[in-house]
Design an enzyme around this catalytic site. Sequence first.
Site, PDB file in Angstrom:
ATOM      1  N   THR A  87     -22.773  -5.810  59.732  1.00  0.00           N
ATOM      2  CA  THR A  87     -22.968  -6.791  60.789  1.00  0.00           C
ATOM      3  C   THR A  87     -24.433  -7.130  60.986  1.00  0.00           C
ATOM      4  O   THR A  87     -25.271  -6.235  61.009  1.00  0.00           O
ATOM      5  CB  THR A  87     -22.454  -6.171  62.101  1.00  0.00           C
ATOM      6  OG1 THR A  87     -21.083  -5.938  61.926  1.00  0.00           O
ATOM      7  CG2 THR A  87     -22.710  -7.065  63.283  1.00  0.00           C
ATOM      8  N   ASP A 113     -16.785  -4.247  67.712  1.00  0.00           N
ATOM      9  CA  ASP A 113     -17.716  -4.241  68.842  1.00  0.00           C
ATOM     10  C   ASP A 113     -18.567  -5.501  68.913  1.00  0.00           C
ATOM     11  O   ASP A 113     -19.088  -5.838  69.985  1.00  0.00           O
ATOM     12  CB  ASP A 113     -18.671  -3.042  68.693  1.00  0.00           C
ATOM     13  CG  ASP A 113     -19.452  -3.140  67.379  1.00  0.00           C
ATOM     14  OD1 ASP A 113     -18.797  -3.175  66.323  1.00  0.00           O
ATOM     15  OD2 ASP A 113     -20.686  -3.219  67.419  1.00  0.00           O
ATOM     16  N   VAL A 173     -10.421  -6.635  66.308  1.00  0.00           N
ATOM     17  CA  VAL A 173     -11.704  -7.056  66.854  1.00  0.00           C
ATOM     18  C   VAL A 173     -12.603  -5.835  66.971  1.00  0.00           C
ATOM     19  O   VAL A 173     -12.183  -4.795  67.479  1.00  0.00           O
ATOM     20  CB  VAL A 173     -11.515  -7.715  68.241  1.00  0.00           C
ATOM     21  CG1 VAL A 173     -12.862  -8.081  68.854  1.00  0.00           C
ATOM     22  CG2 VAL A 173     -10.633  -8.959  68.131  1.00  0.00           C
TER      23      VAL A 173
HETATM   24  C1  SD4 Z   1     -17.258  -3.880  63.322  1.00  0.00           C
HETATM   25  N1  SD4 Z   1     -19.487  -3.160  63.819  1.00  0.00           N
HETATM   26  O1  SD4 Z   1     -16.541  -4.867  63.232  1.00  0.00           O
HETATM   27  C2  SD4 Z   1     -18.719  -4.039  62.993  1.00  0.00           C
HETATM   28  C3  SD4 Z   1     -18.894  -3.838  61.531  1.00  0.00           C
HETATM   29  C4  SD4 Z   1     -20.190  -3.300  61.104  1.00  0.00           C
HETATM   30  O2  SD4 Z   1     -21.237  -1.866  59.753  1.00  0.00           O
HETATM   31  O3  SD4 Z   1     -21.201  -3.358  61.744  1.00  0.00           O
HETATM   32  N2  SD4 Z   1     -20.195  -2.611  60.031  1.00  0.00           N
HETATM   33  O4  SD4 Z   1     -16.829  -2.768  63.632  1.00  0.00           O
END
Ligand code: SD4
Length: 318
Positions: A150, A181, A179
């Site tokens: 992300t 965070d 969904v």
């Molecule tokens: C999620 N935090 O959808 C995001 C994915 C992510 O490292 O950051 N992956 O959970």
Amino acid sequence: MWGMIATWRMALEGVTKGCEMLGQGQNAGDAVEAAIREVEDFPYYKSVGYGGLPNEEMEVELDAAYMDGDTLSIGAVAAIKDYANPVSIAKRLSQESVNNVLVGEGAEKFAHKEGFERKNMLTDRAKAFYRKRKKEVAQQELKPYAGHDTVGMVCLDRDGKVTAATSTSGLFMKKKGRVGDSPIAGSGFYADSKVGGASATGLGEDLMKGCISYEIVRLMKEGLHPQEACERAVNLLDQELKERRGKAGDLSLIAMNKEGQWGVATNIEGFSFAVAVEGQPPRVYLVKRNEDGHCAFEEASKEWMDDYMKTRMAPVKE
Ligand code: SD4
């Protein structure tokens, strides 16, 4: 003072663009949006925007958010398909008085009505990764896809406005409708111009358990330096999760306060981030977590940077 900090190496080009805008006196809202769009548009970053990795059903469902630290306005979309720049839709939603967070079909309807660009976000490259992964992980637990996740950013402009924004395709092979965070205020992001902002990457299911971006901003409000705030929040959540659940997912955080001081913390190996402040050009750093729970970082070497791009752009061997 102005500045910008963002998760992962992949944010560098976006941070560079955003900082150019900040240097010219543009506001933190426009700068953070432009910076995230840059990452969304680059097809070889496979967990954000175009070229993002698909869910279990081979569809690219995207999450994104935007927060204005002056007004505390929030906008977010979750599980949206076929739109080129989810962050811009999120920012647009932050201007509404209600209906600020939209999911799936409702988010797509809104985006269509507002004239946002439709785009098939599933690339052939992402399909190849899907086929490959399907073979590999038939039995394995779902994990944040190592190394390119992300994008989350915090931005401070000359007028002292702080913004935060995120964009992601979430976990590779996630369930349809899942969904993370990233579009959830307080977990994936938080911004308060009176204090600063924070943003997260890692396992959404665990990041949410600590409302960790809000927690970092809260600690900064109590007077902690962003570095101290990040370390304290990450270490505490990591510890709580291990104590209560036997394990903790990946938790990596970045933060900047209203003075342009910044910090990062992680509970994994290999977290990278990009940062720039007025007078200091954008740079990528690699974070190392020491035994004592403190995080040290060093600038990424040229070899590391070259290798990063090479691996991102290498053909997918199925
Ligand atoms: C999620 N935090 O959808 C995001 C994915 C992510 O490292 O950051 N992956 O959970």
